[in-house]
Enzyme design. Sequence first.
Site, PDB file in Angstrom:
ATOM      1  N   LEU A 113       0.823  -1.218   0.000  1.00 51.29           N
ATOM      2  CA  LEU A 113       0.000   0.000   0.000  1.00 51.29           C
ATOM      3  C   LEU A 113       0.853   1.261   0.000  1.00 51.29           C
ATOM      4  O   LEU A 113       0.333   2.370  -0.085  1.00 51.29           O
ATOM      5  CB  LEU A 113      -0.904   0.023   1.233  1.00 51.29           C
ATOM      6  N   GLY A 114       2.149   1.088   0.115  1.00 48.92           N
ATOM      7  CA  GLY A 114       3.009   2.274   0.155  1.00 48.92           C
ATOM      8  C   GLY A 114       3.229   2.782   1.570  1.00 48.92           C
ATOM      9  O   GLY A 114       3.307   3.984   1.801  1.00 48.92           O
ATOM     10  N   ILE A 166       0.955 -13.970  11.063  1.00 53.78           N
ATOM     11  CA  ILE A 166       1.460 -14.675  12.247  1.00 53.78           C
ATOM     12  C   ILE A 166       2.833 -14.145  12.666  1.00 53.78           C
ATOM     13  O   ILE A 166       3.075 -13.855  13.829  1.00 53.78           O
ATOM     14  CB  ILE A 166       1.536 -16.188  11.972  1.00 53.78           C
ATOM     15  N   GLU A 167       3.730 -13.966  11.695  1.00 52.83           N
ATOM     16  CA  GLU A 167       5.089 -13.525  12.042  1.00 52.83           C
ATOM     17  C   GLU A 167       5.099 -12.149  12.694  1.00 52.83           C
ATOM     18  O   GLU A 167       6.017 -11.802  13.421  1.00 52.83           O
ATOM     19  CB  GLU A 167       5.993 -13.403  10.810  1.00 52.83           C
ATOM     20  N   GLY A 171      25.550  -6.436 -10.176  1.00 50.01           N
ATOM     21  CA  GLY A 171      24.940  -7.746 -10.313  1.00 50.01           C
ATOM     22  C   GLY A 171      25.883  -8.834  -9.845  1.00 50.01           C
ATOM     23  O   GLY A 171      27.056  -8.581  -9.582  1.00 50.01           O
ATOM     24  N   CYS A 189      29.601  -0.891 -10.275  1.00 51.58           N
ATOM     25  CA  CYS A 189      30.078  -2.124  -9.650  1.00 51.58           C
ATOM     26  C   CYS A 189      30.359  -3.186 -10.716  1.00 51.58           C
ATOM     27  O   CYS A 189      31.341  -3.080 -11.434  1.00 51.58           O
ATOM     28  CB  CYS A 189      29.090  -2.572  -8.582  1.00 51.58           C
ATOM     29  N   GLU A 214      35.070 -14.362 -10.408  1.00 54.61           N
ATOM     30  CA  GLU A 214      33.724 -14.685  -9.923  1.00 54.61           C
ATOM     31  C   GLU A 214      33.104 -15.785 -10.796  1.00 54.61           C
ATOM     32  O   GLU A 214      32.477 -16.712 -10.294  1.00 54.61           O
ATOM     33  CB  GLU A 214      32.844 -13.428  -9.968  1.00 54.61           C
ATOM     34  N   ARG A 242      32.523  -8.411  -3.800  1.00 56.93           N
ATOM     35  CA  ARG A 242      33.602  -9.292  -3.360  1.00 56.93           C
ATOM     36  C   ARG A 242      34.832  -9.163  -4.243  1.00 56.93           C
ATOM     37  O   ARG A 242      35.925  -9.451  -3.845  1.00 56.93           O
ATOM     38  CB  ARG A 242      33.192 -10.763  -3.501  1.00 56.93           C
ATOM     39  N   HIS A 263      28.418   2.161  -5.259  1.00 59.78           N
ATOM     40  CA  HIS A 263      27.023   2.389  -5.652  1.00 59.78           C
ATOM     41  C   HIS A 263      26.596   3.834  -5.380  1.00 59.78           C
ATOM     42  O   HIS A 263      26.015   4.127  -4.336  1.00 59.78           O
ATOM     43  CB  HIS A 263      26.102   1.420  -4.907  1.00 59.78           C
ATOM     44  N   GLU A 298      24.219   5.456  -6.583  1.00 63.96           N
ATOM     45  CA  GLU A 298      22.756   5.612  -6.562  1.00 63.96           C
ATOM     46  C   GLU A 298      22.194   5.624  -5.144  1.00 63.96           C
ATOM     47  O   GLU A 298      21.130   6.197  -4.902  1.00 63.96           O
ATOM     48  CB  GLU A 298      22.090   4.512  -7.401  1.00 63.96           C
TER      49      GLU A 298
HETATM   50  N1  GLN Z   1      29.556  -9.526  -8.474  1.00 59.40           N
HETATM   51  C1  GLN Z   1      30.497  -8.470  -8.380  1.00 59.40           C
HETATM   52  C2  GLN Z   1      31.338  -8.571  -7.112  1.00 59.40           C
HETATM   53  O1  GLN Z   1      30.956  -9.223  -6.196  1.00 59.40           O
HETATM   54  C3  GLN Z   1      29.805  -7.130  -8.446  1.00 59.40           C
HETATM   55  C4  GLN Z   1      28.896  -6.876  -7.292  1.00 59.40           C
HETATM   56  C5  GLN Z   1      27.951  -5.727  -7.537  1.00 59.40           C
HETATM   57  O2  GLN Z   1      27.756  -5.341  -8.666  1.00 59.40           O
HETATM   58  N2  GLN Z   1      27.335  -5.223  -6.493  1.00 59.40           N
HETATM   59  O3  GLN Z   1      32.375  -7.952  -7.040  1.00 59.40           O
END
Ligand code: GLN
Length: 547
Positions: A15-16, A147-148, A353, A380, A404, A474, A519, A521
Amino acid sequence: MARFVFITGGVVSSLGKGLASAALGALLQARGFSVRLRKLDPYLNVDPGTMSPFEHGEVFVTDDGAETDLDLGHYERFTGVAARKTDSVSSGRIYSNVLEKERRGDYLGKTIQVIPHVTNEIKNFISIGEDEVDFMLCEIGGTVGDIEGLPFFEAIRQFAQEKERGQCIFMHLTLLPWIAASGELKTKPTQHSVKELRSIGLAPDVLVCRSDKPIPEKERAKIALFCNVRKEDVIAAPDLKSIYEAPLAYHREGLDQAVLDAFGISPAPKPNLARWEDVADRIFNAEGEVKVAIVGKYTQLEDAYKSIAEALTHGGMANRVRVKVEWIDAEIFEQGDPAPYLEGFHAILVPGGFGERGTEGKIRAAEFARTRKIPYLGICLGMQMAVIEAARNLIGVKDAGSEEFDHEAGHKRFTPVVYHLKEWVQGNHTVARKVSDDKGGTMRLGAYTANLAKGSKVAEVYGETVIEERHRHRYEVDIAYREKLEEKGLCFSGMSPDGRLPEIVEVTDHPWFIGVQFHPELKSKPFAPHPLFADFVRAAKEISRLV
Ligand code: GLN
């Protein structure tokens, strides 16, 4: 001594509530009060860090390195108050704390129960830092009746009971469904939801009712009568064209006045809404449009990139243009030419990602942006992809890739231009991690300083040479390739203070090509757009004028 507003929801989810809480925070600030917003989530995950973005939306990271719910992002965007680790908690975390204490023997062998042990843990959490602000706004996730959620509802009931009279109020969000056949807004679900709340000892002081039609006087009176509130405490929450209209819209409906009345704050200080009037003006009076492609993986669910979408909107506001975002699945052009999908965009953004899926497409998107001189912002993973692309195509490391993906596949296929970091410096101490550590705990998380090269594009964009930005990753770009890449025009223009970790790369011979390991953003606000997003959209606007 803080005053507490507890925000709950009923009838249906989504509902925001987060937005209403954030808007209330902004309105209290506009009246000169200091605020902090907090989220209590009934789910059992210990933190949202390992939850799928498909299911849960973005993971919002705080300066102090907590992986939290995306609602904390709303809170920050509306109030400018940097969220902390102690602003978000889940049932999982509460139970895990209680059980840890039990194992340590802190309870001296007593029987451990939901009341009082779990509820005490929740109450302790709510009161952290209570002396620092005028108002603490605590949103309870989920819907009354879950419930939670029960231990949380019980805890806030006890909490209000233990505080001085008038120090805590309850705000409840519900839905007034429109029944087309009878041409009416229905109040019964709201009545039932309030009844449910009252049965567990909570009586709402303010009711916020979502509906896509104005609430007629008759229905308002009915809700007030059956739910035991004044008519002025029934606040209509109509659908909005932009979330940034929310503070002004809620003010018009009298939300902040109702809350101050409930606390008996009279006369209420007059609000200064200039900030939000300017924000609304920039959104509703934008001239022109730029088209930005976000090439990612979780494109089905916009919430997975919530903060990026918002930061782009802020960038548009800084330039008085609308930003039209199109979400493009990187997998479509993993094998082929991205041109048919990316031509016509004024800028390309590759977001963060995890995992290999879609990465070849992201690498192609970076190449397309670099060679076609389209503004590119890599965040990233998006920066790592840009570096891999440059390593492959500019300095001849044909099999460049990220460790990775080899880790994921279980065997070595790439030359790691991006490698797994196991030890790094945070402030004045060293952090060490093993691959085998808990999934949630192995990342470089939270705010880190970066030094920007004098005379670089980013130094110009930021207007300073020392910045602090939030991280969640990472893997790191290897400085082993720095010299060669710089010779070919990919400059490492932002570095960690110890000079080991690349924080920013930029292509010099390009209108706007920047990759950042952090990040940005997460720190953008509508009233203070992040410089990188503001300048990225400015560059896109310039291109849009040329074509
Ligand atoms: N998968 C990449 C890392 O772990 C980038 C992570 C991300 O974009 N937040 O370094």
